[in-house]
Design a protein around this motif. Sequence first.
Motif, PDB file in Angstrom:
ATOM      1  N   ASP A   1      -1.685  21.778   8.652  1.00 16.29           N
ATOM      2  CA  ASP A   1      -2.335  21.437   7.550  1.00 16.29           C
ATOM      3  C   ASP A   1      -1.371  20.650   6.619  1.00 16.29           C
ATOM      4  OD1 ASP A   1      -4.551  21.427   5.594  1.00 16.29           O
ATOM      5  OD2 ASP A   1      -3.388  22.822   4.590  1.00 16.29           O
ATOM      6  N   MET A   2      -0.233  21.017   6.558  1.00  8.34           N
ATOM      7  CA  MET A   2       0.739  20.326   5.410  1.00  8.34           C
ATOM      8  C   MET A   2       1.204  18.691   6.236  1.00  8.34           C
ATOM      9  SD  MET A   2       4.655  21.267   4.430  1.00  8.34           S
ATOM     10  CE  MET A   2       5.212  21.056   6.269  1.00  8.34           C
ATOM     11  N   GLU A   3       1.167  18.708   7.411  1.00  9.55           N
ATOM     12  CA  GLU A   3       1.524  17.383   8.092  1.00  9.55           C
ATOM     13  C   GLU A   3       0.422  16.443   7.736  1.00  9.55           C
ATOM     14  OE1 GLU A   3       4.505  16.618   8.853  1.00  9.55           O
ATOM     15  OE2 GLU A   3       5.292  18.453   8.932  1.00  9.55           O
ATOM     16  N   VAL A   4      -0.898  16.899   7.938  1.00  8.61           N
ATOM     17  CA  VAL A   4      -1.862  16.111   7.903  1.00  8.61           C
ATOM     18  C   VAL A   4      -2.111  15.649   6.413  1.00  8.61           C
ATOM     19  CG1 VAL A   4      -4.619  16.179   7.706  1.00  8.61           C
ATOM     20  CG2 VAL A   4      -3.345  16.941   9.660  1.00  8.61           C
ATOM     21  N   ASP A   5      -1.758  16.599   5.530  1.00 13.07           N
ATOM     22  CA  ASP A   5      -1.767  16.043   3.989  1.00 13.07           C
ATOM     23  C   ASP A   5      -0.729  15.041   3.767  1.00 13.07           C
ATOM     24  OD1 ASP A   5      -3.666  17.925   3.428  1.00 13.07           O
ATOM     25  OD2 ASP A   5      -2.476  19.822   2.473  1.00 13.07           O
ATOM     26  N   SER A   6       0.448  14.982   4.295  1.00 14.67           N
ATOM     27  CA  SER A   6       1.633  14.269   4.043  1.00 14.67           C
ATOM     28  C   SER A   6       1.058  12.882   4.763  1.00 14.67           C
ATOM     29  CB  SER A   6       2.736  14.731   5.115  1.00 14.67           C
ATOM     30  OG  SER A   6       3.163  15.958   4.359  1.00 14.67           O
ATOM     31  N   VAL A   7       0.539  12.926   5.939  1.00 13.79           N
ATOM     32  CA  VAL A   7       0.040  11.546   6.521  1.00 13.79           C
ATOM     33  C   VAL A   7      -1.076  10.843   5.646  1.00 13.79           C
ATOM     34  CG1 VAL A   7      -1.211  10.520   8.364  1.00 13.79           C
ATOM     35  CG2 VAL A   7       0.614  12.353   8.922  1.00 13.79           C
ATOM     36  N   PHE A   8      -2.077  11.802   5.189  1.00 15.61           N
ATOM     37  CA  PHE A   8      -3.073  11.354   4.238  1.00 15.61           C
ATOM     38  C   PHE A   8      -2.449  10.394   2.899  1.00 15.61           C
ATOM     39  CE2 PHE A   8      -6.948  12.853   1.220  1.00 15.61           C
ATOM     40  CZ  PHE A   8      -7.441  11.589   1.629  1.00 15.61           C
ATOM     41  N   ALA A   9      -1.580  11.514   2.302  1.00 13.23           N
ATOM     42  CA  ALA A   9      -1.041  10.823   1.341  1.00 13.23           C
ATOM     43  C   ALA A   9      -0.223   9.505   1.460  1.00 13.23           C
ATOM     44  CB  ALA A   9       0.127  11.798   0.568  1.00 13.23           C
ATOM     45  N   LEU A  10       0.337   9.385   2.517  1.00 13.46           N
ATOM     46  CA  LEU A  10       1.571   8.246   2.720  1.00 13.46           C
ATOM     47  C   LEU A  10       0.421   7.128   3.032  1.00 13.46           C
ATOM     48  CD1 LEU A  10       3.943   6.746   3.538  1.00 13.46           C
ATOM     49  CD2 LEU A  10       3.965   7.616   5.811  1.00 13.46           C
ATOM     50  N   LEU A  11      -0.607   7.193   3.708  1.00 16.76           N
ATOM     51  CA  LEU A  11      -1.610   6.124   4.116  1.00 16.76           C
ATOM     52  C   LEU A  11      -2.364   5.717   2.930  1.00 16.76           C
ATOM     53  CD1 LEU A  11      -3.113   7.400   7.469  1.00 16.76           C
ATOM     54  CD2 LEU A  11      -1.506   5.510   7.123  1.00 16.76           C
ATOM     55  N   LEU A  12      -2.683   6.827   1.904  1.00 16.78           N
ATOM     56  CA  LEU A  12      -3.220   6.363   0.599  1.00 16.78           C
ATOM     57  C   LEU A  12      -2.288   5.629  -0.074  1.00 16.78           C
ATOM     58  CD1 LEU A  12      -5.147   9.696  -0.471  1.00 16.78           C
ATOM     59  CD2 LEU A  12      -6.254   7.544  -0.232  1.00 16.78           C
ATOM     60  N   SER A  13      -1.142   5.827  -0.273  1.00 17.51           N
ATOM     61  CA  SER A  13      -0.202   5.037  -1.101  1.00 17.51           C
ATOM     62  C   SER A  13       0.093   3.789  -0.362  1.00 17.51           C
ATOM     63  CB  SER A  13       1.259   6.123  -1.049  1.00 17.51           C
ATOM     64  OG  SER A  13       1.853   6.123   0.082  1.00 17.51           O
ATOM     65  N   ILE A  14       0.216   3.742   0.892  1.00 20.41           N
ATOM     66  CA  ILE A  14       0.430   2.335   1.370  1.00 20.41           C
ATOM     67  C   ILE A  14      -0.890   1.337   1.180  1.00 20.41           C
ATOM     68  CG2 ILE A  14       0.533   0.912   3.524  1.00 20.41           C
ATOM     69  CD1 ILE A  14       2.250   3.246   4.574  1.00 20.41           C
ATOM     70  N   ALA A  15      -2.216   2.180   1.271  1.00 29.66           N
ATOM     71  CA  ALA A  15      -3.340   1.450   0.881  1.00 29.66           C
ATOM     72  C   ALA A  15      -3.514   0.769  -0.560  1.00 29.66           C
ATOM     73  CB  ALA A  15      -4.523   2.246   1.211  1.00 29.66           C
ATOM     74  N   VAL A  16      -3.201   1.830  -1.544  1.00 28.23           N
ATOM     75  CA  VAL A  16      -2.917   1.279  -2.658  1.00 28.23           C
ATOM     76  C   VAL A  16      -1.855  -0.125  -2.938  1.00 28.23           C
ATOM     77  CG1 VAL A  16      -2.091   1.939  -5.184  1.00 28.23           C
ATOM     78  CG2 VAL A  16      -3.608   3.549  -3.776  1.00 28.23           C
ATOM     79  N   TRP A  17      -0.999   0.096  -2.286  1.00 30.33           N
ATOM     80  CA  TRP A  17      -0.198  -1.009  -2.377  1.00 30.33           C
ATOM     81  C   TRP A  17      -0.727  -2.415  -1.994  1.00 30.33           C
ATOM     82  CZ3 TRP A  17       3.036  -2.512   2.185  1.00 30.33           C
ATOM     83  CH2 TRP A  17       3.792  -3.977   2.035  1.00 30.33           C
ATOM     84  N   ARG A  18      -1.303  -2.142  -0.769  1.00 24.32           N
ATOM     85  CA  ARG A  18      -1.841  -3.347   0.299  1.00 24.32           C
ATOM     86  C   ARG A  18      -2.932  -4.025  -0.511  1.00 24.32           C
ATOM     87  NH1 ARG A  18      -0.711  -6.697   3.284  1.00 24.32           N
ATOM     88  NH2 ARG A  18      -2.309  -6.373   4.775  1.00 24.32           N
ATOM     89  N   ILE A  19      -3.800  -3.139  -1.353  1.00 23.59           N
ATOM     90  CA  ILE A  19      -4.890  -3.685  -1.809  1.00 23.59           C
ATOM     91  C   ILE A  19      -4.538  -4.395  -3.235  1.00 23.59           C
ATOM     92  CG2 ILE A  19      -6.594  -2.210  -0.769  1.00 23.59           C
ATOM     93  CD1 ILE A  19      -6.920  -0.747  -3.200  1.00 23.59           C
TER      94      ILE A  19
END
Length: 247
Positions: free
Chosen positions: A142-160
Amino acid sequence: MHSSTTRVNTSSNRQPAGRPPILTALVAAAAFAAGVLIVSRLIATDWMLTPFLAFAAAAAVTIGFLHQSWTAPRFGPANVLTLLRLALATLLLLPIVQPGLATGEPGWAILTLAVVTLALDGIDGPLARANGLAGTWGARFDMEVDSVFALLLSIAVWRIGVVGPWVILLGGLRYLFVLAALALPWLDAPLPARFRRKVVCVMQIATLVALIAPVTPPAWSGPAAFVMLALLTWSFAIDVIWLARQR
């Protein structure tokens, strides 16, 4: 992202990882992989394989760890739900690869998927406890999925183009902590459970989800990300200080 909810697969006596748990994970992963491929096609109106391949790789790693360290006689619905959250999280690769997908109807679709992924995070833990399968393996998953989710969200925020590249720290601070622990092993010691981490974790992801919303005012995005990064850094600092005192 440095919080976890204890759940899934405690057993008083270790049992071998049998075929049923592995089979359940494989079937669920195959179904979710197909779903990722179809949803990617619907959102991007083209066949984009990046989310599919990312989920396939992540699911393979998960099943590998499952085979090595599983102890309970079944995989459990909570882990299936967490695997679904992982599949949904990989769809954030769509706006990362094609930032234009963060606007219009595709943008709203991606936001909806992100909100659903965040909402499901509050279900898998209680589901595991209700099925008598609460334990450390699922908590780590659960924690690792949360971490991956947060990382991808942050990269998406930057990319857009909502916030500068520094926003990746909001999703990547936990990984910096893990890297630091390789040089400073005392950082890898167990931490006592703290409600503070859970609250900050939810606020962190909720902020990132809000930042990818097509209607979020650009003038608010940078300050909101900065305040959340400061709060996350504060939470990590408390834990680092506590670990340092325990050496």
